[in-house]
Design an enzyme around this catalytic site. Structure first.
Site, PDB file in Angstrom:
ATOM      1  N   ASN A   1       0.831  -1.203   0.000  1.00  0.00           N
ATOM      2  CA  ASN A   1       0.000   0.000   0.000  1.00  0.00           C
ATOM      3  C   ASN A   1       0.867   1.256   0.000  1.00  0.00           C
ATOM      4  O   ASN A   1       1.980   1.275   0.541  1.00  0.00           O
ATOM      5  CB  ASN A   1      -0.988   0.003   1.162  1.00  0.00           C
ATOM      6  CG  ASN A   1      -0.387  -0.226   2.521  1.00  0.00           C
ATOM      7  OD1 ASN A   1       0.619  -0.924   2.656  1.00  0.00           O
ATOM      8  ND2 ASN A   1      -0.979   0.347   3.555  1.00  0.00           N
TER       9      ASN A   1
ATOM     10  N   CYS B   1      -4.137   0.851  -2.535  1.00  0.00           N
ATOM     11  CA  CYS B   1      -4.079  -0.403  -1.781  1.00  0.00           C
ATOM     12  C   CYS B   1      -3.007  -1.325  -2.387  1.00  0.00           C
ATOM     13  O   CYS B   1      -2.698  -1.241  -3.584  1.00  0.00           O
ATOM     14  CB  CYS B   1      -5.421  -1.114  -1.817  1.00  0.00           C
ATOM     15  SG  CYS B   1      -6.694  -0.375  -0.776  1.00  0.00           S
TER      16      CYS B   1
ATOM     17  N   GLU C   1      -3.223  -4.403  -3.149  1.00  0.00           N
ATOM     18  CA  GLU C   1      -3.765  -5.242  -4.231  1.00  0.00           C
ATOM     19  C   GLU C   1      -3.773  -4.468  -5.550  1.00  0.00           C
ATOM     20  O   GLU C   1      -3.490  -5.027  -6.618  1.00  0.00           O
ATOM     21  CB  GLU C   1      -5.198  -5.688  -3.903  1.00  0.00           C
ATOM     22  CG  GLU C   1      -5.348  -6.507  -2.646  1.00  0.00           C
ATOM     23  CD  GLU C   1      -5.648  -5.654  -1.414  1.00  0.00           C
ATOM     24  OE1 GLU C   1      -5.045  -4.573  -1.257  1.00  0.00           O
ATOM     25  OE2 GLU C   1      -6.486  -6.093  -0.608  1.00  0.00           O
TER      26      GLU C   1
ATOM     27  N   CYS D   1     -10.535  -4.630   0.566  1.00  0.00           N
ATOM     28  CA  CYS D   1     -11.652  -3.682   0.583  1.00  0.00           C
ATOM     29  C   CYS D   1     -12.532  -3.944  -0.643  1.00  0.00           C
ATOM     30  O   CYS D   1     -12.137  -4.663  -1.579  1.00  0.00           O
ATOM     31  CB  CYS D   1     -11.122  -2.251   0.588  1.00  0.00           C
ATOM     32  SG  CYS D   1     -10.357  -1.756  -0.958  1.00  0.00           S
TER      33      CYS D   1
END
Ligand code: THU
Length: 144
Positions: free
Chosen positions: A46, A57, A59, A90
């Protein structure tokens, strides 16, 4: 659900890249690693911003590396955060992953450390059921 033979390497890379997290505001460090269809691994951490809403983020960073390397498919991934709890993605990241996954893509969550880790695995369709995607946009979807 099983982990693949790539799990240990993905875990290693996710743990390593988590140390690169730029998180001076939340102090919550996240590492992610995705395996593409050709079994290449892409990891991300992140990246926060003083304008908080601009935060990337882990990901999203890993996915950006995968797609910009010319890959289109996540087949397996791992996400881990700071602390002792699992770090489920999220909602935004679930949708980002879903864009580049088949329903059965496995995402592993890891908590704990060393020999006492706990793994939880869910498919992207379990993480984001009844989701929106290219099939809902037939004029666009057929060109992908
Ligand atoms: N974070 C991620 O990197 N991935 C997620 O799926 C959830 C949250 C980061 C964003 C922010 O830097 C920190 O965790 C706290 O929300």
């Amino acid at each position: 659900m099983q982990t693949s033979s790539y799990f240990d390497e993905m875990l290693k890379q996710a743990l390593h890249i988590k140390t690169r997290a730029y998180a001076p505001y939340s102090h919550f460090h996240v590492g992610a690693c995705f395996r593409s269809e050709d079994n290449t691994l892409y990891s991300g951490c992140n990246i926060e911003n003083a304008s908080y809403g601009l935060t990337l983020c882990a990901e999203a960073v890993a996915l950006g590396k995968l797609v910009s390397a010319g890959k289109k498919r996540i087949v397996e991934g791992i996400v881990l955060g700071s602390g002792e709890a699992f770090c489920p993605p999220c909602g935004r990241c679930r949708q980002l992953i879903r864009e580049f996954s088949e329903d059965d893509a496995c995402i592993h969550f890891v908590k704990g450390s060393g020999k006492s880790i706990t793994i939880k695995t869910l498919t992207i369709s379990e993480l984001l059921p009844f989701s929106f995607g290219a099939p809902q946009l037939p004029a666009i979807g057929k060109n992908l």
